[in-house]
Design a protein around this motif. Structure first.
Motif, short mmCIF file in Angstrom:
data_model
loop_
_atom_site.label_atom_id
_atom_site.label_comp_id
_atom_site.label_asym_id
_atom_site.label_seq_id
_atom_site.Cartn_x
_atom_site.Cartn_y
_atom_site.Cartn_z
N PRO A 195 10.67 44.53 -42.04
CA PRO A 195 9.48 44.52 -41.84
C PRO A 195 8.53 43.74 -42.59
N PHE A 196 7.56 43.09 -42.00
CA PHE A 196 6.27 42.60 -42.85
C PHE A 196 6.86 41.79 -44.18
N ASP A 197 7.83 40.88 -43.97
CA ASP A 197 8.51 40.12 -45.19
C ASP A 197 7.63 39.17 -45.68
N TYR A 198 6.66 38.60 -44.54
CA TYR A 198 5.81 37.72 -45.09
C TYR A 198 4.40 37.86 -44.52
N TRP A 199 3.26 37.60 -45.33
CA TRP A 199 2.04 38.01 -45.01
C TRP A 199 1.25 36.89 -44.94
N GLY A 200 0.23 36.95 -44.11
CA GLY A 200 -0.95 36.15 -44.29
C GLY A 200 -1.99 36.31 -45.38
N GLN A 201 -2.64 35.69 -45.93
CA GLN A 201 -3.56 35.73 -47.02
C GLN A 201 -4.60 36.59 -46.79
N GLY A 202 -4.91 37.11 -45.54
CA GLY A 202 -5.95 37.81 -44.98
C GLY A 202 -7.11 36.96 -44.77
N VAL A 203 -8.11 37.97 -43.80
CA VAL A 203 -9.27 37.42 -43.62
C VAL A 203 -10.37 38.51 -43.57
N MET A 204 -11.39 38.04 -44.50
CA MET A 204 -12.38 39.16 -44.50
C MET A 204 -13.46 38.93 -43.60
N GLN A 245 8.68 25.65 -46.46
CA GLN A 245 8.72 27.22 -46.68
C GLN A 245 7.92 28.04 -45.70
N ILE A 246 8.30 29.11 -45.73
CA ILE A 246 7.72 30.19 -44.70
C ILE A 246 6.23 30.23 -45.10
N GLN A 247 5.34 30.30 -44.16
CA GLN A 247 3.95 30.48 -44.39
C GLN A 247 3.01 30.96 -43.24
N LEU A 248 2.32 32.02 -43.56
CA LEU A 248 1.32 32.46 -42.63
C LEU A 248 -0.09 31.98 -43.15
N VAL A 249 -0.85 31.14 -42.41
CA VAL A 249 -2.02 30.78 -42.84
C VAL A 249 -3.17 31.19 -42.00
N GLN A 250 -4.18 32.07 -42.32
CA GLN A 250 -4.96 32.70 -41.61
C GLN A 250 -6.30 31.79 -42.07
N SER A 260 4.40 28.75 -40.09
CA SER A 260 5.32 27.55 -40.16
C SER A 260 6.24 27.79 -41.16
N GLY A 261 7.43 26.98 -40.96
CA GLY A 261 8.63 27.31 -41.88
C GLY A 261 9.66 28.10 -41.06
N TYR A 262 9.39 28.53 -40.10
CA TYR A 262 10.36 29.20 -39.38
C TYR A 262 10.19 28.94 -37.63
#
Lengths: 112, 117
Positions: free
Chosen positions: B103-112, B1-6, B25-27
């Motif tokens: 646009p922006f169909d998948y997002w990372g979880q964010g980094v604080m 599956q498509i993921q953006l891991v930050q 990953s996933g694309y």
């Protein structure tokens, strides 16, 4: 920069009810290619934003048909019918017709 | 599956630098542009710019020219954001998000990133 004005800021709603969110741009969002690049996102508490609607009225994969987008030029609306608990959060519009991309300031959907 | 891991949260002092990563990953990484979005605590979303993952060319919004650098490790399907000479106003969550058509169909979880002396 294109100013995106979202109203209202806060939107109390009863579960099962219907609401509309307005997004107005300071200039036309019609691109020279003929498309209008206005999109809608929902950010649930503690989560990343998620895409709901792209190019005014196209629902993203998996988005329920309770969500619909409409509008043209500078005036756009997101409608949510039969509001469910998982719909709560902050809604943002985004324009990607003009550089820089700009977001609206957000509309918080909360339980009445 | 498509993921953006930050990468994980960062606590830095003013004047220091930070590098945030976004692993896809996933694309096919180079098929989609990667954008960066800033969200200050309790505030809305602000677009920072994007990087062409095929050519490596970055484009910055005006407010993010100078101290901000977008880069790639294409072989690792990773996009990076580096911020130098950190200021208190850089305290925010930074998101990566991919774009192609929708646009922006998948997002990372964010980094604080917290900047505090």
């Amino acid at each position: 920069d294109v100013l995106m004005t979202q109203t209202p800021v806060s939107l109390p709603v009863s579960l099962g009810g219907q609401v509309s969110i307005s997004c107005r741009s300071s200039q036309s969002l019609v691109h020279s290619d003929g498309n209008t690049y206005l999109h809608w996102y929902l950010q649930k508490p503690g989560q990343s934003p998620q895409l709901l609607i792209y190019r005014v009225s196209n629902r993203f994969s998996g988005v329920p048909d309770r969500f619909s987008g409409s509008g043209s030029g500078t005036d756009f609306t997101l409608k949510i019918s039969r509001v469910e608990p998982e719909d709560l959060g902050v809604y943002y519009c985004l324009q990607s017709t003009h550089f820089p991309l700009t977001f609206g300031s957000g509309t918080k959907l909360e339980i009445k | 599956q498509i993921q953006l891991v930050q990468s994980g949260p960062e606590l830095k002092k003013p004047g220091e630098s930070v590098k945030i990563s976004c692993k896809a990953s996933g694309y096919t990484f180079t098929d989609y542009a990667m954008h960066w979005v800033k969200q200050a605590p309790g505030k809305g979303l602000k677009w920072m710019g994007w990087i062409n993952t095929y050519t490596g060319k970055p484009t910055y919004a005006d407010d993010f020219k100078g101290r901000f650098v977008f880069s790639l490790e294409a072989s690792a399907s990773t996009a990076n954001l580096q911020i130098s000479n950190l200021k208190n106003e850089d305290t925010a969550t930074y998101f990566c998000a991919r774009e192609l058509g929708a646009p922006f169909d998948y997002w990372g979880q964010g980094v604080m990133v917290t900047v505090s002396s």
